[in-house]
Design a protein around this motif. Sequence first.
Motif, mmCIF file in Angstrom:
data_model
loop_
_atom_site.group_PDB
_atom_site.id
_atom_site.type_symbol
_atom_site.label_atom_id
_atom_site.label_comp_id
_atom_site.label_asym_id
_atom_site.label_seq_id
_atom_site.Cartn_x
_atom_site.Cartn_y
_atom_site.Cartn_z
ATOM 1 N N LEU A 212 0.810 -1.214 0.000
ATOM 2 C CA LEU A 212 0.000 0.000 0.000
ATOM 3 C C LEU A 212 0.845 1.266 0.000
ATOM 4 O O LEU A 212 0.461 2.281 -0.570
ATOM 5 N N GLN A 213 1.998 1.222 0.664
ATOM 6 C CA GLN A 213 2.872 2.394 0.752
ATOM 7 C C GLN A 213 4.310 1.937 0.856
ATOM 8 O O GLN A 213 4.631 1.022 1.602
ATOM 9 N N ARG A 214 5.185 2.595 0.105
ATOM 10 C CA ARG A 214 6.605 2.253 0.133
ATOM 11 C C ARG A 214 7.469 3.506 0.152
ATOM 12 O O ARG A 214 8.435 3.642 -0.606
ATOM 13 N N GLY A 215 7.137 4.452 1.024
ATOM 14 C CA GLY A 215 7.880 5.696 1.118
ATOM 15 C C GLY A 215 9.111 5.563 1.988
ATOM 16 O O GLY A 215 9.445 4.493 2.505
ATOM 17 N N ARG A 216 9.807 6.684 2.155
ATOM 18 C CA ARG A 216 11.026 6.689 2.953
ATOM 19 C C ARG A 216 10.752 6.565 4.445
ATOM 20 O O ARG A 216 11.583 6.093 5.205
ATOM 21 N N SER A 217 9.597 7.005 4.878
ATOM 22 C CA SER A 217 9.304 7.017 6.307
ATOM 23 C C SER A 217 8.388 5.883 6.750
ATOM 24 O O SER A 217 8.485 5.421 7.884
ATOM 25 N N ARG A 218 7.483 5.414 5.877
ATOM 26 C CA ARG A 218 6.522 4.385 6.258
ATOM 27 C C ARG A 218 6.496 3.264 5.230
ATOM 28 O O ARG A 218 6.750 3.473 4.039
ATOM 29 N N ILE A 219 6.195 2.057 5.731
ATOM 30 C CA ILE A 219 5.966 0.894 4.868
ATOM 31 C C ILE A 219 4.622 0.309 5.278
ATOM 32 O O ILE A 219 4.395 0.002 6.453
ATOM 33 N N ALA A 220 3.710 0.173 4.322
ATOM 34 C CA ALA A 220 2.381 -0.350 4.610
ATOM 35 C C ALA A 220 2.007 -1.398 3.569
ATOM 36 O O ALA A 220 2.284 -1.225 2.377
ATOM 37 N N TYR A 221 1.386 -2.477 4.032
ATOM 38 C CA TYR A 221 0.914 -3.507 3.104
ATOM 39 C C TYR A 221 -0.282 -4.231 3.703
ATOM 40 O O TYR A 221 -0.546 -4.167 4.908
ATOM 41 N N GLU A 222 -0.996 -4.916 2.843
ATOM 42 C CA GLU A 222 -2.191 -5.653 3.244
ATOM 43 C C GLU A 222 -1.959 -7.142 3.059
ATOM 44 O O GLU A 222 -1.390 -7.568 2.054
#
Length: 313
Positions: A168-178
């Motif tokens: 879901l998110q692969r930025g420098r500060s956060r990693i999010a996945y489902e």
Amino acid sequence: MLFEVAGVEVSPWVPPLVSLVISFFTSMGGVSGAFLLLPFQMSVLGYTAPSVSATNQFYNIVAIPSGVWRFLREGRMVWPLTWAVVAGTLPGVLIGAVVRVRYLPDARNFKLFMACVLLYIGARMALDLVRQLRRAAGGTPAAGERLGLRPQSGREPHGQRPACVRVLQRGRSRIAYEFQGETYDVSAWGILALALVVGVIGGTYGIGGGAIIAPFLVSFFGLPVYTVAGASLMGTFITSVAGVAFYQAIAPFYPDMSVAPDWLLGLLFGLGGIVGMYLGARCQKFVPARYIKWMLSGLLVFLALKYAGDSLR
């Protein structure tokens, strides 16, 4: 057969057989066999030079790809998490290699370091098992059961596909996945900091860090083990490649010390590891993992106490 770099003489069938047996049981328990191969090399073969750490990492390079391929096929490789682990672990492994050669070349001091690492892994494994027993006694389902996951049996029921990860998110500060309907969001900087520390320890010991970082990702960051294993395994592979290359590169600066890996010995260990991991994965459904983990935990604690005693004599 004489292995000149290691300075040991042993029949060529012994290393692959030993690594086959070790990886067979450890793979069923969900952990790498590298942390047990090093005590075997030091205590049984008498291979105590700093190059034993590099040889152990070369075992990872040969044995791990089959396991990584399995996670790729099942769609459980969280690439942003993998690259965060690699980015933090990689410099740590290089620092660990320098620590091993410059500050822990003596077998006695290194055994004390080994005792600390083995004691941590063994105690951590035992603690996880105790928590599982408490959850079972209290009627609380394990994390995998809460997510609707079933123990792996080697194949999926007809018409069903294994759960896959959706980033879901692969930025420098956060990693999010489902995964399995649940969303996981972690700090990328937190993963990097943890991986750096783990890399130093793993690079010094010679295991790449996968067996150490996975429990932290599960316990401290709340990530499901089903998605952590692939990232830690891939991270261990890449950092082991860098670690072996670094040991080889600095070897000329220490002409009086065995620093570069024993390629042939590491290859023989790795070939046995490939077979052992495959057989362990195939037989896992017939042996409850908790029994294997209790056995490994007891063995690790025993080895840790033994090496601590040896280093203090």
